[in-house]
Design a protein around this motif. Sequence first.
Motif, PDB file in Angstrom:
ATOM      1  N   ALA A 208       1.003  -1.177   0.118  1.00 17.33           N
ATOM      2  CA  ALA A 208       0.007   0.113  -0.093  1.00 17.33           C
ATOM      3  C   ALA A 208       0.921   1.370   0.081  1.00 17.33           C
ATOM      4  N   HIS A 209       0.443   2.254  -0.672  1.00 17.27           N
ATOM      5  CA  HIS A 209       1.290   3.358  -0.964  1.00 17.27           C
ATOM      6  C   HIS A 209       0.847   4.179   0.208  1.00 17.27           C
ATOM      7  N   PRO A 210       1.905   5.090   0.729  1.00 19.00           N
ATOM      8  CA  PRO A 210       1.621   5.797   2.076  1.00 19.00           C
ATOM      9  C   PRO A 210       0.507   6.885   1.711  1.00 19.00           C
ATOM     10  N   SER A 211       0.296   7.503   0.444  1.00 23.77           N
ATOM     11  CA  SER A 211      -0.862   8.291   0.198  1.00 23.77           C
ATOM     12  C   SER A 211      -2.142   7.680   0.628  1.00 23.77           C
ATOM     13  N   ARG A 212      -2.095   6.279   0.085  1.00 24.02           N
ATOM     14  CA  ARG A 212      -3.400   5.632   0.508  1.00 24.02           C
ATOM     15  C   ARG A 212      -3.886   5.534   1.784  1.00 24.02           C
ATOM     16  N   TRP A 213      -2.883   5.286   2.812  1.00 26.84           N
ATOM     17  CA  TRP A 213      -3.106   5.150   4.170  1.00 26.84           C
ATOM     18  C   TRP A 213      -3.481   6.487   4.480  1.00 26.84           C
ATOM     19  N   LEU A 214      -3.041   7.514   4.187  1.00 28.43           N
ATOM     20  CA  LEU A 214      -3.294   8.839   4.290  1.00 28.43           C
ATOM     21  C   LEU A 214      -4.512   9.217   4.221  1.00 28.43           C
ATOM     22  N   THR A 215      -4.862   9.069   2.932  1.00 31.94           N
ATOM     23  CA  THR A 215      -6.399   9.198   2.518  1.00 31.94           C
ATOM     24  C   THR A 215      -7.381   8.427   3.519  1.00 31.94           C
ATOM     25  N   LEU A 216      -7.135   7.170   3.954  1.00 33.91           N
ATOM     26  CA  LEU A 216      -8.057   6.319   4.578  1.00 33.91           C
ATOM     27  C   LEU A 216      -8.042   6.855   5.943  1.00 33.91           C
ATOM     28  N   GLY A 217      -6.937   7.392   6.490  1.00 29.10           N
ATOM     29  CA  GLY A 217      -6.927   8.107   7.740  1.00 29.10           C
ATOM     30  C   GLY A 217      -7.742   9.460   7.729  1.00 29.10           C
ATOM     31  N   VAL A 218      -7.539   9.993   6.610  1.00 33.67           N
ATOM     32  CA  VAL A 218      -8.552  11.443   6.675  1.00 33.67           C
ATOM     33  C   VAL A 218      -9.941  11.214   6.751  1.00 33.67           C
ATOM     34  N   LEU A 219     -10.372  10.301   5.955  1.00 35.24           N
ATOM     35  CA  LEU A 219     -11.705   9.753   5.549  1.00 35.24           C
ATOM     36  C   LEU A 219     -12.273   9.221   6.972  1.00 35.24           C
ATOM     37  N   GLY A 220     -11.441   8.407   7.733  1.00 34.32           N
ATOM     38  CA  GLY A 220     -11.966   7.947   8.868  1.00 34.32           C
ATOM     39  C   GLY A 220     -12.149   9.275   9.893  1.00 34.32           C
ATOM     40  N   ILE A 221     -11.096  10.137   9.978  1.00 35.03           N
ATOM     41  CA  ILE A 221     -11.556  11.133  10.771  1.00 35.03           C
ATOM     42  C   ILE A 221     -12.827  12.016  10.324  1.00 35.03           C
ATOM     43  N   VAL A 222     -12.882  12.154   8.999  1.00 38.49           N
ATOM     44  CA  VAL A 222     -14.309  13.195   8.817  1.00 38.49           C
ATOM     45  C   VAL A 222     -15.469  12.187   8.911  1.00 38.49           C
TER      46      VAL A 222
ATOM     47  N   VAL B 146     -15.954   9.921  11.461  1.00 40.74           N
ATOM     48  CA  VAL B 146     -15.946  10.211  12.861  1.00 40.74           C
ATOM     49  C   VAL B 146     -16.726  11.639  13.249  1.00 40.74           C
ATOM     50  N   TYR B 147     -16.201  12.774  12.696  1.00 42.00           N
ATOM     51  CA  TYR B 147     -16.748  14.079  12.845  1.00 42.00           C
ATOM     52  C   TYR B 147     -18.176  14.173  12.720  1.00 42.00           C
ATOM     53  N   PHE B 148     -18.509  13.468  11.388  1.00 42.90           N
ATOM     54  CA  PHE B 148     -19.882  13.648  11.164  1.00 42.90           C
ATOM     55  C   PHE B 148     -20.801  12.759  11.919  1.00 42.90           C
ATOM     56  N   LEU B 149     -20.247  11.407  12.257  1.00 41.75           N
ATOM     57  CA  LEU B 149     -21.139  10.421  12.700  1.00 41.75           C
ATOM     58  C   LEU B 149     -21.262  10.543  14.152  1.00 41.75           C
TER      59      LEU B 149
END
Length: 301
Positions: free
Chosen positions: A24-38, A40-43
């Motif tokens: 997995a490319h590091p940018s993919r983990w970064l994208t998944l991390g940002v999506l996870g934070i968002v 949690v923020y909305f849910l």
Amino acid sequence: MTTLQSTRTAPTRPATPARRPAPAHPSRWLTLGVLGIVSVYFLAPVWWLLVSTTKSNSALFSGNGFWFSGRFALLSNLHDVFTRQGAIYPRWLLNTALYAVGGAAVSTLVSALAGYALAKYAFRGRETVFNIVLAAVLVPQPLLAVPLYLLFSPVHLVNTYWGVLIPSMVSPFGVYLARIYAAASVPDELIEAGRVDGAGEVRIFATIGLRLMSPALVTVFLFQFVGIWSNYLLPALMLADDKLQPVTVGLVGWQAQRGIGDAVPFSIVITAAAVSVVPLIVMFLSLQRFWRSGLSAGSVK
């Protein structure tokens, strides 16, 4: 015989080694991390709202706010919501449904008529009219609340159903979306064929235009329905009688009563807010497939 010998002597290919999955490319983990934070923020507020509806008023201010308490008070909270203040909450729901369904239905029809005309009829000033519609899309709706109040007050439409319904019957975004979709999905050949067969313009629009534009019109209806259902400022200015108010204005009024006489408990306000969201969820889930296709209108022609 020669074929059999050539088959026997043909060299066998070496087995291809199994390909390992690429790391997995590091940018993919970064994208998944940002999506996870968002997410949690909305849910997180939604989860807090659902959990809070099961608590009593005292349990709301003690313990963990994101987890259930010992006593399950959802049924008693719902009973208090629908019986509080002379059972005014069901009246607010009916008022909101009237404003949202009636305003969204008329707005969808007006948007279909205007969008179809702008897309399929060539007349002087067509682009100017469309540019005005685009400019109206950029105007925030709350800015129009006070001017509308000043316009409706001399004609005695304030504190009536019409004071909220009439402004809800026009949607510049709906006109824009209907025009884009009509240009992309209604072929000129079908319109010409209808004219050759002797059909009038109204019949062509009703039998051909409306059917082909139905995905976009459902999207317009959904957007307008949600906008009217969650609108607060316009009904708060127009309606002084609590029997005419929608849910948004009524809940703010209950919240403002805290600490004054027979105040509405905070648990009832939260439960009423959660119940008011249920029609929006049902409407969104039932019209989701039309909403997706309508949003992609004009992207592929």
